[in-house]
Design an enzyme around this catalytic site. Sequence first.
Site, PDB file in Angstrom:
ATOM      1  N   THR A  45       0.850  -1.075   0.073  1.00 19.38           N
ATOM      2  CA  THR A  45       0.034   0.147   0.012  1.00 19.38           C
ATOM      3  C   THR A  45       0.953   1.349   0.045  1.00 19.38           C
ATOM      4  O   THR A  45       0.231   2.309  -0.490  1.00 19.38           O
ATOM      5  CB  THR A  45      -0.958   0.021   1.261  1.00 19.38           C
ATOM      6  OG1 THR A  45      -0.245  -0.304   2.291  1.00 19.38           O
ATOM      7  CG2 THR A  45      -2.121  -1.057   1.014  1.00 19.38           C
ATOM      8  N   SER A 145      11.041   9.637   0.528  1.00 17.83           N
ATOM      9  CA  SER A 145      10.745  10.442   1.740  1.00 17.83           C
ATOM     10  C   SER A 145      11.828  10.755   2.757  1.00 17.83           C
ATOM     11  O   SER A 145      12.774  11.171   2.364  1.00 17.83           O
ATOM     12  CB  SER A 145       9.501   9.907   2.659  1.00 17.83           C
ATOM     13  OG  SER A 145       8.990  10.621   3.510  1.00 17.83           O
ATOM     14  N   HIS A 146      11.793  10.401   4.097  1.00 12.00           N
ATOM     15  CA  HIS A 146      12.726  10.601   4.916  1.00 12.00           C
ATOM     16  C   HIS A 146      13.810   9.375   5.223  1.00 12.00           C
ATOM     17  O   HIS A 146      14.644   9.334   6.432  1.00 12.00           O
ATOM     18  CB  HIS A 146      12.180  11.174   6.403  1.00 12.00           C
ATOM     19  CG  HIS A 146      11.232  10.139   6.700  1.00 12.00           C
ATOM     20  ND1 HIS A 146       9.881  10.214   6.278  1.00 12.00           N
ATOM     21  CD2 HIS A 146      11.141   9.010   7.770  1.00 12.00           C
ATOM     22  CE1 HIS A 146       9.139   9.265   6.921  1.00 12.00           C
ATOM     23  NE2 HIS A 146       9.745   8.614   7.822  1.00 12.00           N
ATOM     24  N   ASP A 305       6.087  16.113   2.903  1.00 11.82           N
ATOM     25  CA  ASP A 305       4.675  15.818   3.104  1.00 11.82           C
ATOM     26  C   ASP A 305       4.561  15.783   4.767  1.00 11.82           C
ATOM     27  O   ASP A 305       3.481  15.537   5.252  1.00 11.82           O
ATOM     28  CB  ASP A 305       4.363  14.247   2.639  1.00 11.82           C
ATOM     29  CG  ASP A 305       5.280  13.185   2.950  1.00 11.82           C
ATOM     30  OD1 ASP A 305       6.113  13.194   3.629  1.00 11.82           O
ATOM     31  OD2 ASP A 305       4.685  12.065   2.509  1.00 11.82           O
ATOM     32  N   THR A 371      -3.068   2.527  11.127  1.00  8.37           N
ATOM     33  CA  THR A 371      -1.785   3.464  11.143  1.00  8.37           C
ATOM     34  C   THR A 371      -1.691   3.402   9.757  1.00  8.37           C
ATOM     35  O   THR A 371      -1.873   2.649   8.762  1.00  8.37           O
ATOM     36  CB  THR A 371      -0.476   2.863  11.516  1.00  8.37           C
ATOM     37  OG1 THR A 371      -0.418   1.548  11.321  1.00  8.37           O
ATOM     38  CG2 THR A 371      -0.442   2.970  13.320  1.00  8.37           C
ATOM     39  N   GLU A 395      -1.537  11.821  11.988  1.00  7.13           N
ATOM     40  CA  GLU A 395      -1.068  10.612  12.488  1.00  7.13           C
ATOM     41  C   GLU A 395       0.257  11.189  13.285  1.00  7.13           C
ATOM     42  O   GLU A 395       0.900  12.375  13.127  1.00  7.13           O
ATOM     43  CB  GLU A 395      -0.501   9.566  11.452  1.00  7.13           C
ATOM     44  CG  GLU A 395       0.429   9.986  10.632  1.00  7.13           C
ATOM     45  CD  GLU A 395       0.825   8.896   9.425  1.00  7.13           C
ATOM     46  OE1 GLU A 395       0.510   7.834   9.762  1.00  7.13           O
ATOM     47  OE2 GLU A 395       1.605   9.328   8.546  1.00  7.13           O
ATOM     48  N   GLU A 396       0.365  10.526  14.317  1.00 10.06           N
ATOM     49  CA  GLU A 396       1.606  10.942  15.309  1.00 10.06           C
ATOM     50  C   GLU A 396       2.788  11.272  14.654  1.00 10.06           C
ATOM     51  O   GLU A 396       3.862  11.908  15.331  1.00 10.06           O
ATOM     52  CB  GLU A 396       1.649  10.063  16.550  1.00 10.06           C
ATOM     53  CG  GLU A 396       2.561   8.838  16.510  1.00 10.06           C
ATOM     54  CD  GLU A 396       2.238   7.932  15.340  1.00 10.06           C
ATOM     55  OE1 GLU A 396       3.091   7.082  15.146  1.00 10.06           O
ATOM     56  OE2 GLU A 396       0.964   7.799  15.020  1.00 10.06           O
TER      57      GLU A 396
END
Length: 567
Positions: A45, A145-146, A305, A371, A395-396
Amino acid sequence: MNNEITRWLQRDSDPKSRQELQQLVADNATTELADRFNGRLAFGTAGLRGIVGAGPNRMNRLVIQETATGLGQYLLRTDSNAAHKGVVIGYDGRPDSRQFAHDTAAVLAGQGIKVYLTIKVAATPIVAFGVKHLHTAAAVVVTASHNPPAYNGFKVYWNNGAQIIPPHDAGIAAEIDKATQSDLHLMDLAEAEAKGLLVWLDDAYYQDYRQAINATPLLNNHHNPQAISLAYTAMHGVGAEMAETLLADAGFTHVYSVAAQREPDGAFPTVKFPNPEEPGAMDLVIAEAKQHGAILACANDPDADRFAVAARCADGGFQMLTGDQVGTLFGYYLLNHVQASAHLVGNTIVSSTLLGKIATALGAQYYQTLTGFKWLTNVAMDRQTDDHQFLFAYEEALGYTIGNTVWDKDGLSALVAFAQLTAELTTKGQTVWDQLEAIYREYGLYLNAQRSIALDPTAAPIGDSLRAMPPQAIAGLAIDSTEDFKTSLRTFADGSVEAIDLPISDVLIYHLEDGARVVVRPSGTEPKLKCYYEVVEPMSQEETFEHAQLRAQETMDRLIAQHQASL
């Protein structure tokens, strides 16, 4: 394995990865070769993510071409208008990202699918925005991303503008498997452009995103923006240009960008790990804030993001706000700027339950999901009605979406919203810490923490062990209810049971007698158990904030120590 390597070399058109693989063969690097050919990067996903290198278990041009072929075939099979609608493609600043994006475009065009390709690097939310804006069948962002510099990724958005969820992930994965056994067809981009199958997304497209954000009613709170100053870092990512532009559009004139981290650089030379949550990652932007006397030190992660912020404290130092604290501040702020009863807000099952408490008190509808931001936005679309419009979700792990301009987390709009929230507080003589304290005094002091435990990869799943012998208490606290997302059942202390309406997942949540909560779930990517803790401490009006924080931390430390020992 030799046959696989030979076949790979026959299919791989990239001289760089072919040479890399041939060198490994010449060096007889059997362990490394086994790792690269022992399976294939799994498409899920979140799309694909992995280390860049030759072989099916790495990110490379051939894997990208096969993946794009599978995506194209799935789109053509499930949407009769997919070829005409097309696919938006964008990419981050990592070394291979542009090439991977161009390969994706060449493959999709080769299948007759129109592609909209960004002319330069683009923040992930700017690409996700394009799905609804251009009415496309999907979008692809080439980004890791990160993750550390060695990684890259391939993220897919569906025609609703959100990240893919089942059954699309499995459907695309099945088509990718077929593509690995088929001839690949790439159309030269110049030919694709001549045939009308390639549209370049130039500056006008980036301006469309800018105008859409500026037109969002939730981002039009222009309370004295020039009264605050803030430092910003793009963390060697792609966010700086748009972040600075949006802040200027919103009237923020005192913005100081960290020059050493402003330009895209996939080597991330000034940080050990380009993730704002990691210790030390925010050091340069905090130093910049101190140098200019700013009150906020803000960051986007490399694909912009996610949003992180440290705020100045009374002693002049800076403290990071947790994702839950930022989410709480956003929820409270936004719900107090709209008719709360006409709106919907949500967060994930491992994020703080405080948002739900605030939403209920203010009359808004609240929802929880598994999550992953893909669930937050897909569920929001299902849940919202004319009477309850989606407002906000978080989200955290530093992901926030405000309104529905982008149906994914957007660190750029979150940056603007947090600056506006802070400016409004400043006009009242308050800080974000004052606001958090006021929320805690009203609803209780919510403290959240996460710990991971390494597991024996050969051992039986720990969730099944906990189900076989369920605990009766945790850290001396009775368990009021247990939520088991594998069986979709919520069991109460008196033995009564009710159904949970969420997708099946290997997660257990224990709600304890004093409002505390423990969430246990295995990591999806490595052999470790992730534990999420929440404690709630009531605050009296006479008690100092510092004393309540100390008390909450002692409760948290005790809960973590005793729970981890029990595992």
